[in-house]
Scaffold this motif. Sequence first.
Motif, mmCIF file in Angstrom:
data_model
loop_
_atom_site.group_PDB
_atom_site.id
_atom_site.type_symbol
_atom_site.label_atom_id
_atom_site.label_comp_id
_atom_site.label_asym_id
_atom_site.label_seq_id
_atom_site.Cartn_x
_atom_site.Cartn_y
_atom_site.Cartn_z
ATOM 1 N N TRP A 3 -6.759 1.449 -10.704
ATOM 2 C CA TRP A 3 -5.145 0.605 -10.866
ATOM 3 C C TRP A 3 -5.449 -0.863 -10.891
ATOM 4 O O TRP A 3 -6.292 -1.711 -11.030
ATOM 5 C CB TRP A 3 -5.138 0.896 -9.543
ATOM 6 N N LEU B 3 0.350 0.239 -9.281
ATOM 7 C CA LEU B 3 0.179 -0.171 -8.021
ATOM 8 C C LEU B 3 1.717 0.200 -8.014
ATOM 9 O O LEU B 3 2.788 0.818 -7.016
ATOM 10 C CB LEU B 3 -0.099 -0.984 -6.652
ATOM 11 N N GLU B 4 2.597 -0.913 -8.299
ATOM 12 C CA GLU B 4 4.367 -0.758 -8.072
ATOM 13 C C GLU B 4 4.969 0.512 -8.504
ATOM 14 O O GLU B 4 5.488 0.590 -8.305
ATOM 15 C CB GLU B 4 4.301 -2.070 -8.876
ATOM 16 N N CYS C 122 3.823 3.361 -7.079
ATOM 17 C CA CYS C 122 3.835 3.046 -4.863
ATOM 18 C C CYS C 122 5.294 3.852 -4.640
ATOM 19 O O CYS C 122 5.463 3.954 -3.560
ATOM 20 C CB CYS C 122 3.469 1.895 -4.354
ATOM 21 N N ALA D 101 5.350 6.773 -4.336
ATOM 22 C CA ALA D 101 4.637 8.139 -3.743
ATOM 23 C C ALA D 101 4.608 7.348 -2.583
ATOM 24 O O ALA D 101 4.297 6.584 -1.890
ATOM 25 C CB ALA D 101 3.306 7.406 -4.604
ATOM 26 N N ASP D 102 4.958 8.773 -1.825
ATOM 27 C CA ASP D 102 4.680 8.584 -0.607
ATOM 28 C C ASP D 102 2.876 8.228 0.513
ATOM 29 O O ASP D 102 3.550 7.334 2.040
ATOM 30 C CB ASP D 102 5.539 9.424 0.445
ATOM 31 N N SER E 197 -0.596 7.684 -0.808
ATOM 32 C CA SER E 197 -1.643 6.866 -1.590
ATOM 33 C C SER E 197 -2.903 6.656 -1.453
ATOM 34 O O SER E 197 -3.864 6.887 -0.168
ATOM 35 C CB SER E 197 -1.087 5.225 -2.434
ATOM 36 N N ALA F 110 -0.255 -1.431 -1.570
ATOM 37 C CA ALA F 110 0.348 0.123 -1.784
ATOM 38 C C ALA F 110 1.274 0.228 -1.385
ATOM 39 O O ALA F 110 1.976 0.819 -1.528
ATOM 40 C CB ALA F 110 -0.919 1.506 -1.478
ATOM 41 N N GLN F 111 1.432 -0.577 0.375
ATOM 42 C CA GLN F 111 2.026 0.142 1.509
ATOM 43 C C GLN F 111 3.582 -1.049 1.126
ATOM 44 O O GLN F 111 4.802 -0.566 1.197
ATOM 45 C CB GLN F 111 1.375 -0.237 2.718
ATOM 46 N N SER G 54 4.524 3.236 -0.626
ATOM 47 C CA SER G 54 3.986 3.903 -0.722
ATOM 48 C C SER G 54 3.801 3.754 1.307
ATOM 49 O O SER G 54 3.496 2.972 2.527
ATOM 50 C CB SER G 54 2.333 4.378 -0.461
ATOM 51 N N VAL H 294 -0.996 4.846 3.301
ATOM 52 C CA VAL H 294 -2.271 4.956 2.662
ATOM 53 C C VAL H 294 -3.596 5.705 2.972
ATOM 54 O O VAL H 294 -3.859 4.647 4.416
ATOM 55 C CB VAL H 294 -2.202 3.133 1.995
#
Length: 289
Positions: free
Chosen positions: A153, A158-159, A162, A165-166, A168, A187-188, A192, A195
């Motif tokens: 990644w 990631l952007e 995520c 994606a709830d 990751s 990621a958070q 997401s 994570v």
Amino acid sequence: MKQYKVIGIGDNVVDKYVHQGMMYPGGNALNFCAYARMCEMQASYIGKFGNDQVAEYIKQVMEKLEIEHSHCRIFEGENGYARVTLENGDRIFLGSNKGGIAKEKAWDFTEEDLNYIEQFSVIHTSLNSYIEGDLKTLKKSNVPISFDFSVRWNDEYLEQVCGHADISFLSCSHLSDSEREREMRKAQTFGSQMVIGTVGENGSYALYKDQWIYQQAELTETVDTMGAGDSYLTAFLIGMIRSSEDGNMFSGSDEEMLRRIKASMEQGAAFAAKICRINGAFGYGTAIL
């Protein structure tokens, strides 16, 4: 206990173990379904198949495992495969056909697909599924999406993912502690809610609402590490679902969530250790076709 259901949407392959002359069914999304069945949870799979002997073998295995797959796509062409060998129990990838026809054919999810998907407690998919542009559509089902990034990644990816994606999953064994924390926080930040960063035999970390949780790996006599990450995340997700209210893995107070996350991480570690003791991702080997 109420019977919940999960669905894997994405890649399927056979892993051709060239040193054995054997091949085993696999792929992140298919592994998730197989492991869910091993955890005694109903599972369905939506994927893209070629029309060759490899595809037929995988479908035979799904029938044996009772993985429902009526919404799969079948195209003319070669099914996905990877070539693998083992060194001291560790998998070494030698190459692949990049998913075969899966990389060329669109998903084209329909209203019928989305209505079908609504019945599940979680969707699991991955970076190998050529599905990034379809996550926004899948989100319309209102089913939480779990995404496995493996080790590949960057910030842009990631952007892109995520935000949909709830949950990751990042494989972080190649990162230092500070790098792992930085990437998990990204990621958070990108969207997401939860994570998970796995670090192989050094365990796993969860990040939920800026709270960190650590879980040791359960060490075992390793036969084959293929599927270790997929088995961990499957048992983790199933633990979150089964400990929830009405199958909603994000239900409950923050304190309750942290307790459930820790318990589910323990279940993931135990199940991953079990899977490392079998050949292939989940067995069912046959001579290479």
